[in-house]
Design a protein around this motif. Structure first.
Motif, PDB file in Angstrom:
ATOM      1  N   VAL A 222       0.874  -1.167   0.000  1.00 60.56           N
ATOM      2  CA  VAL A 222       0.000   0.000   0.000  1.00 60.56           C
ATOM      3  C   VAL A 222       0.914   1.220   0.000  1.00 60.56           C
ATOM      4  O   VAL A 222       1.697   1.413   0.923  1.00 60.56           O
ATOM      5  CB  VAL A 222      -0.921   0.017   1.234  1.00 60.56           C
ATOM      6  CG1 VAL A 222      -1.764   1.287   1.260  1.00 60.56           C
ATOM      7  CG2 VAL A 222      -1.807  -1.226   1.261  1.00 60.56           C
ATOM      8  N   ASN A 223       0.823   2.033  -1.057  1.00 62.98           N
ATOM      9  CA  ASN A 223       1.762   3.153  -1.220  1.00 62.98           C
ATOM     10  C   ASN A 223       3.212   2.691  -1.087  1.00 62.98           C
ATOM     11  O   ASN A 223       4.013   3.287  -0.367  1.00 62.98           O
ATOM     12  CB  ASN A 223       1.467   4.265  -0.210  1.00 62.98           C
ATOM     13  CG  ASN A 223       0.350   5.182  -0.666  1.00 62.98           C
ATOM     14  OD1 ASN A 223      -0.092   5.128  -1.809  1.00 62.98           O
ATOM     15  ND2 ASN A 223      -0.127   6.011   0.241  1.00 62.98           N
ATOM     16  N   SER A 224       3.519   1.594  -1.772  1.00 64.87           N
ATOM     17  CA  SER A 224       4.872   1.030  -1.818  1.00 64.87           C
ATOM     18  C   SER A 224       5.347   0.468  -0.491  1.00 64.87           C
ATOM     19  O   SER A 224       6.533   0.167  -0.342  1.00 64.87           O
ATOM     20  CB  SER A 224       5.892   2.078  -2.322  1.00 64.87           C
ATOM     21  OG  SER A 224       5.519   2.573  -3.590  1.00 64.87           O
ATOM     22  N   GLN A 225       4.435   0.323   0.469  1.00 64.34           N
ATOM     23  CA  GLN A 225       4.796  -0.188   1.793  1.00 64.34           C
ATOM     24  C   GLN A 225       4.034  -1.476   2.065  1.00 64.34           C
ATOM     25  O   GLN A 225       2.813  -1.517   1.970  1.00 64.34           O
ATOM     26  CB  GLN A 225       4.450   0.849   2.873  1.00 64.34           C
ATOM     27  CG  GLN A 225       4.834   0.452   4.279  1.00 64.34           C
ATOM     28  CD  GLN A 225       6.328   0.425   4.465  1.00 64.34           C
ATOM     29  OE1 GLN A 225       6.917  -0.639   4.597  1.00 64.34           O
ATOM     30  NE2 GLN A 225       6.950   1.594   4.478  1.00 64.34           N
ATOM     31  N   LEU A 226       4.772  -2.546   2.392  1.00 67.79           N
ATOM     32  CA  LEU A 226       4.134  -3.811   2.732  1.00 67.79           C
ATOM     33  C   LEU A 226       3.803  -3.822   4.220  1.00 67.79           C
ATOM     34  O   LEU A 226       4.701  -3.818   5.067  1.00 67.79           O
ATOM     35  CB  LEU A 226       5.051  -4.982   2.389  1.00 67.79           C
ATOM     36  CG  LEU A 226       4.499  -6.370   2.707  1.00 67.79           C
ATOM     37  CD1 LEU A 226       3.223  -6.653   1.913  1.00 67.79           C
ATOM     38  CD2 LEU A 226       5.545  -7.444   2.438  1.00 67.79           C
ATOM     39  N   PHE A 227       2.511  -3.833   4.536  1.00 64.41           N
ATOM     40  CA  PHE A 227       2.059  -3.853   5.925  1.00 64.41           C
ATOM     41  C   PHE A 227       1.852  -5.286   6.396  1.00 64.41           C
ATOM     42  O   PHE A 227       1.419  -6.153   5.632  1.00 64.41           O
ATOM     43  CB  PHE A 227       0.750  -3.072   6.072  1.00 64.41           C
ATOM     44  CG  PHE A 227       0.914  -1.587   5.953  1.00 64.41           C
ATOM     45  CD1 PHE A 227       1.133  -0.800   7.074  1.00 64.41           C
ATOM     46  CD2 PHE A 227       0.855  -0.972   4.712  1.00 64.41           C
ATOM     47  CE1 PHE A 227       1.288   0.572   6.957  1.00 64.41           C
ATOM     48  CE2 PHE A 227       1.009   0.402   4.584  1.00 64.41           C
ATOM     49  CZ  PHE A 227       1.218   1.177   5.712  1.00 64.41           C
ATOM     50  N   VAL A 228       2.144  -5.504   7.660  1.00 61.52           N
ATOM     51  CA  VAL A 228       1.981  -6.812   8.285  1.00 61.52           C
ATOM     52  C   VAL A 228       1.111  -6.650   9.530  1.00 61.52           C
ATOM     53  O   VAL A 228       1.268  -5.689  10.290  1.00 61.52           O
ATOM     54  CB  VAL A 228       3.346  -7.407   8.685  1.00 61.52           C
ATOM     55  CG1 VAL A 228       3.170  -8.692   9.490  1.00 61.52           C
ATOM     56  CG2 VAL A 228       4.199  -7.673   7.450  1.00 61.52           C
ATOM     57  N   PHE A 229       0.182  -7.589   9.712  1.00 65.07           N
ATOM     58  CA  PHE A 229      -0.659  -7.603  10.914  1.00 65.07           C
ATOM     59  C   PHE A 229      -0.163  -8.706  11.833  1.00 65.07           C
ATOM     60  O   PHE A 229       0.066  -9.844  11.393  1.00 65.07           O
ATOM     61  CB  PHE A 229      -2.120  -7.808  10.529  1.00 65.07           C
ATOM     62  CG  PHE A 229      -2.737  -6.594   9.888  1.00 65.07           C
ATOM     63  CD1 PHE A 229      -3.532  -5.728  10.629  1.00 65.07           C
ATOM     64  CD2 PHE A 229      -2.485  -6.294   8.557  1.00 65.07           C
ATOM     65  CE1 PHE A 229      -4.073  -4.590  10.048  1.00 65.07           C
ATOM     66  CE2 PHE A 229      -3.027  -5.161   7.958  1.00 65.07           C
ATOM     67  CZ  PHE A 229      -3.827  -4.309   8.718  1.00 65.07           C
ATOM     68  N   ASN A 230      -0.017  -8.367  13.104  1.00 63.62           N
ATOM     69  CA  ASN A 230       0.668  -9.228  14.062  1.00 63.62           C
ATOM     70  C   ASN A 230      -0.154  -9.376  15.338  1.00 63.62           C
ATOM     71  O   ASN A 230      -0.789  -8.415  15.795  1.00 63.62           O
ATOM     72  CB  ASN A 230       2.035  -8.602  14.383  1.00 63.62           C
ATOM     73  CG  ASN A 230       2.826  -9.398  15.384  1.00 63.62           C
ATOM     74  OD1 ASN A 230       3.283 -10.487  15.084  1.00 63.62           O
ATOM     75  ND2 ASN A 230       2.985  -8.866  16.590  1.00 63.62           N
ATOM     76  N   CYS A 231      -0.152 -10.574  15.905  1.00 61.52           N
ATOM     77  CA  CYS A 231      -0.791 -10.823  17.202  1.00 61.52           C
ATOM     78  C   CYS A 231       0.238 -11.358  18.187  1.00 61.52           C
ATOM     79  O   CYS A 231       1.090 -12.176  17.819  1.00 61.52           O
ATOM     80  CB  CYS A 231      -1.914 -11.854  17.073  1.00 61.52           C
ATOM     81  SG  CYS A 231      -3.399 -11.255  16.282  1.00 61.52           S
ATOM     82  N   GLY A 232       0.150 -10.911  19.432  1.00 62.33           N
ATOM     83  CA  GLY A 232       0.994 -11.423  20.495  1.00 62.33           C
ATOM     84  C   GLY A 232       0.144 -11.933  21.642  1.00 62.33           C
ATOM     85  O   GLY A 232      -0.861 -11.309  21.993  1.00 62.33           O
TER      86      GLY A 232
END
Length: 274
Positions: A222-232
């Motif tokens: 998204v806008n050249s940025q790879l986002f990651v969703f994380n759970c802890g």
């Protein structure tokens, strides 16, 4: 870390301003839990000579990016001017505002933490987070970082990145963080192999002995940025295997739902959303 010395090609570029890079290194010497530093501390962490540190600090104080510690003579605190610098960037990430209620809901459902992270050099950086369990000893916060190889978030980024980006980051880790690379590369490689089958990456107490991690990357930048969703989650919440059956499907559903909200299709590789 002294970034300007580590970046040999850039440092040799006549357009590269080493003084500006050193000033950024001074600010980067501060760590969570250590609010104030002395000239000596900064010099040891950056490799910048102490007289130069003192001159840079004086300039940064005048600009509002550092301030003197009123309680301890000769020590510096970060200045509030840094918040002014960071705010336009955070505010421009529309995805943060869209993800915030989803992360809050997921954190409550799993009784843990749910976060949005991006890559920053050879680290992963929190840009949004929600926590519903105060027994979590690792407290994610916006602006804090995670190591790349030992965490679910970093492994998920590597899994979602292009082959060239992944190789570039792994090469940088091999050179700049040899201990992290040697200690965690096998686990990261195993996670990369399993990602195609599982659809997520995990970390079974490999970064923190008391925490599990699960992460899913978006299918495209998204806008050249790879986002990651994380759970802890805290390790006392149950076995890693049981949680791996329950948590990643919810996390993946959140990511796919957000992608749909953004209008990102599998074949739309050049979408540009904020």
């Amino acid at each position: 870390m002294n970034r300007w010395k580590a970046l040999t090609p850039e440092a040799a570029d006549p357009q590269f301003a080493s003084t500006a890079a050193q000033g950024i290194d001074v600010l980067g010497a501060f760590r969570p839990g250590e609010p104030s530093l002395r000239n000596r501390d900064i010099a040891e962490r950056t490799g910048i000579p102490r007289p130069t540190v003192a001159r840079l600090a004086a300039t940064l104080i005048r600009l509002g990016y550092l301030r003197r510690d009123p309680a301890q003579k000769g020590r510096y605190l970060l200045g509030f001017g840094l918040l002014t610098l960071a705010h336009p960037l955070l505010a421009s990430m529309q995805i943060r505002q869209m993800a915030r209620p989803l992360l809050t809901q997921l954190a409550r459902e799993i009784n843990g933490a749910a976060s949005l992270v991006i890559r920053d050099g050879i680290d992963m950086l929190y840009v949004e987070t929600a926590r519903a369990n105060e027994s979590l000893r690792a407290h994610p916060d916006i602006g804090s970082t995670l190591p790349m190889l030992a965490t679910a978030a970093g492994r998920a980024w590597l899994s979602g990145a292009s082959a060239r980006e992944r190789e570039d980051v792994l090469n940088s880790l091999r050179v700049k963080a040899p201990e992290q690379y040697a200690g965690s590369i096998k686990g990261a490689q195993r996670a990369l192999r399993d990602f195609g089958r599982l659809g997520y990456c995990g970390s079974d107490r490999e970064w923190r002995a008391h925490s599990y991690g699960f992460a899913v990357p978006m299918r495209q930048p998204v806008n050249s940025q790879l986002f990651v969703f994380n759970c802890g989650l805290p390790a006392e919440a149950g076995s890693f295997q049981d949680l791996a059956r329950a948590v990643p499907p919810r996390l993946a559903a959140l990511v796919r739902g957000l992608e749909e909200m953004l209008g990102l299709g599998r074949d739309n590789r050049h979408a540009s959303h904020g």
